[in-house]
Every structure is written in structure tokens, then in C-alpha cells.
Design an enzyme around this catalytic site. Structure first.
Site, mmCIF file in Angstrom:
data_model
loop_
_atom_site.group_PDB
_atom_site.id
_atom_site.type_symbol
_atom_site.label_atom_id
_atom_site.label_comp_id
_atom_site.label_asym_id
_atom_site.label_seq_id
_atom_site.Cartn_x
_atom_site.Cartn_y
_atom_site.Cartn_z
ATOM 1 N N ASP A 13 38.355 108.187 74.960
ATOM 2 C CA ASP A 13 39.813 108.174 74.961
ATOM 3 C C ASP A 13 40.337 107.586 76.276
ATOM 4 O OD1 ASP A 13 42.544 108.731 74.714
ATOM 5 O OD2 ASP A 13 42.192 110.719 73.876
ATOM 6 N N HIS A 15 43.810 107.427 77.036
ATOM 7 C CA HIS A 15 45.217 107.813 77.201
ATOM 8 C C HIS A 15 45.407 108.561 78.521
ATOM 9 C CE1 HIS A 15 44.986 107.189 72.815
ATOM 10 N NE2 HIS A 15 46.238 106.776 72.965
#
Length: 148
Positions: A13, A15
Site C-alpha cells: 500500500d 497511501h
């Protein structure tokens, strides 16, 4: 003085916005934050918790694959003889319809608290303060019992 808390985004990920906001809120609340950034492996979380003598590890995931990314995480912490409070939050499952089911899954995996992507950072911080105060109180009672 507060011991450090480890913060990062697990797995593949990328983010970063959520942990940046959370880092700022934690620091404003007096926590010493070690931010591992994005695309962090389980081993990096464990190594950081060991080297910082952390009280808590906060895992973020927004791309929906947290269950895969966190398989075996608590075993790694146990293998390193780490007794830390663990939180996870974000968009933890693809197509997440029933968050209570998702929460139950991650609690069964060993996380002390599980938050959805709509959680206000202050809610998580208040929970962390309460959990760490509770741990300190238990440790103080144990210490008093051992010295008696």
C-alpha cells in the site's frame, strides 16, 4: 515521558495521507512517533518496535488487502518477544460491507483495536491513551507485587 509508537502503512500500500495526518495528531498529543512511511514490511515494523522500545504499533492500510498483509504479524511480534499494543485502521477489506465482520477478523488476528477509514484521529488517540495508561497501571501493580 511517553515511549515511542510505531506508525506505518503495511504491505504494498502506497497511501501516505492518512499516516501523515495521524503522525501530526499523535505528536500534538505528546507521543513520540516513529513513522515508517508506506510499503512497510512486517519485519520493518518489528525491527522498529524493538529498536525504539515502543509501547504501540499502529498499522494503516487503505488499499483493501490488509488481511493478507497482516497474516502472521502478531506471531512475528511474539517471536521477537515484543508485548506492544497493536492498532490497525483504514479501508481494510475490498468491498467491505460489514465493518463489524472486518473488525472481528482483525481482532481474531490479534489487533487490540480496529478502526475504519472514517475514524477521526482523535478517537484513535484517546483509545491509545486509555490503553497505554491501562498497560502502565498493570505493569505498576505487577512491579509492586513483585517487590512486596
Amino acid at each position: 515521558m511517553t515511549k515511542p509508537v510505531i506508525l506505518g502503512v503495511i504491505g504494498s500500500d502506497a497511501h501516505v495521507v492518512g499516516i501523515t495526518i495521524l503522525e501530526q495528531a499523535l505528536e500534538a498529543s505528546g507521543f513520540d512517533v516513529v513513522n515508517l512511511g508506506v510499503q512497510t514490511s512486517q519485519d520493518e515494523f518489528v525491527e522498529a518496535a524493538e529498536s525504539a522500545d515502543a509501547e504501540a504499533v499502529l498499522v494503516s492500510s487503505l488499499y483493501g488487502h490488509a488481511e493478507q498483509d497482516c497474516q502472521g504479524f502478531h506471531q512475528r511480534l511474539a517471536d521477537a518477544d515484543l508485548d506492544v499494543t497493536t492498532y490497525i485502521g483504514g479501508n481494510l477489506a475490498v468491498g467491505q460491507d460489514d465493518f463489524e465482520e472486518t473488525r472481528r477478523t482483525f481482532r481474531e488476528m490479534g489487533f487490540d483495536r480496529v478502526f475504519d477509514s472514517e475514524t477521526d484521529p482523535e478517537e484513535a488517540i484517546e483509545a491509545l491513551k486509555a490503553d497505554l495508561d491501562m498497560r502502565s497501571t498493570e505493569a505498576e501493580r505487577e512491579s509492586q507485587t513483585l517487590s512486596a
